[in-house]
Design an enzyme around this catalytic site. Sequence first.
Site, short mmCIF file in Angstrom:
data_model
loop_
_atom_site.label_atom_id
_atom_site.label_comp_id
_atom_site.label_asym_id
_atom_site.label_seq_id
_atom_site.Cartn_x
_atom_site.Cartn_y
_atom_site.Cartn_z
N ALA A 206 0.87 -1.18 0.00
CA ALA A 206 0.00 0.00 0.00
C ALA A 206 0.90 1.22 0.00
CB ALA A 206 -0.93 -0.03 1.20
N GLU B 158 3.15 -9.05 -13.95
CA GLU B 158 2.21 -10.11 -14.34
C GLU B 158 2.73 -10.90 -15.55
OE1 GLU B 158 -2.26 -9.74 -14.11
OE2 GLU B 158 -1.98 -9.46 -16.26
N TYR C 110 -2.46 4.43 -2.34
CA TYR C 110 -3.11 3.13 -2.18
C TYR C 110 -3.30 2.73 -0.71
CZ TYR C 110 -3.08 1.91 -7.18
OH TYR C 110 -3.31 1.85 -8.53
N ASP D 94 -14.08 -9.36 -10.83
CA ASP D 94 -14.46 -7.96 -10.97
C ASP D 94 -15.91 -7.92 -11.42
OD1 ASP D 94 -14.91 -5.32 -11.73
OD2 ASP D 94 -12.82 -5.02 -12.31
N ASP E 196 -6.05 -3.29 -3.83
CA ASP E 196 -7.26 -2.62 -4.32
C ASP E 196 -8.39 -3.64 -4.51
OD1 ASP E 196 -5.85 -3.82 -6.38
OD2 ASP E 196 -6.48 -2.37 -7.89
N ASP F 176 -2.87 -8.06 -4.27
CA ASP F 176 -3.11 -6.63 -4.53
C ASP F 176 -3.94 -6.05 -3.39
OD1 ASP F 176 -1.86 -6.50 -7.01
OD2 ASP F 176 -3.60 -5.61 -8.02
#
Length: 286
Positions: A54, A235, A58, A258, A145, A143
């Site tokens: 973070a 990635e 973030y 998502d 987020d 992650d």
Amino acid sequence: MLYPQPQVLTPTRTDVLVLTPWLAPIVWEGTFNIHILNEEFRLRNATVGLTVFALKKYVAFLKLFLETAEQHFMAGHRVTYYVFTDRPADVPHVPLAPGRRLEVLEVPASKRWQDVSMRRMEMIGRACEQRFRREVDYLVCADVDMRFADHVGVEILAPLFGTLHPGFYGAARRSFTYERRPKSRAYIPWDQGDFYYMGAFFGGSVAEVQRLTTACHRAMGEDKANGIEAVWHDESHLNRYLLDHKPTKVLSPEYMWDEQLLGRPAVMKKLRYVAVPKNHQEIRGP
Ligand code: UDP
Ligand code: GAL
Ligand code: MN
């Protein structure tokens, strides 16, 4: 322990692939009995570290990430959150259940968001060597987020695991957004590749995560020296690594979803770890 007998002539799921060609389970709801897995895990007295970065703005994602992890991530087990941040004062104080703790690792921020994302490999690799190998058995690298929206437990743990990217799980390999330029160390030719893995959720034993992150960091350094940056950064390198080092478990997109983008197809019985909407320009800007 009492539980229903496994039925050899009755598949648990008939609508999805539950095993890779190298015999690694693909983890979907309905394929596992969590009570058996929890019992096994407890008998081994194992612990899990959850790494999360973070940096800069973030830090705003941390509160929801941690609060929902307390509800859904490895509930009832010993967990150490490793929060990497350049703003230790902004790490929220979220109440943690017994056996769970949070460690802040202060790290420098990079200017470009791509560098923040890529440097995670370097920092995780170094922390494996410096402390993780003495402190935990498994690492889950996530992650920030995102939020946990349903059970994510010990069924994900294995020596090395990756997660299917929700945008590509049904797609042909030619449409995967692998790095396609041979000059990059992340290069994957059009006729190769198993799955398209998401950079936002992977893990395994500390030893395997140390190997993976160190290898990806080294490959990204070589790319930089050669004047190339892989199309999807860390990635792309994760995908190259997992092609060469087959994961021992693969998580279905239940573990990386998502809903805004993809809705809720019937094949997803649970949405476990889901994206928090963000304004890319605003959150990545100065
Ligand atoms: N990140 C961060 N600060 C930044 C940019 C990125 O902490 O300024 C970390 C954060 O953990 C984030 C991850 O890097 O979840 C990957 O970046 P992002 O989520 O923006 O990439 P996306 O998932 O949108 O591809
Ligand atoms: C997007 C995702 C990116 C990257 C990309 C790969 O949906 O936001 O982080 O994974 O897919 O094509
Ligand atoms: Mn993200």
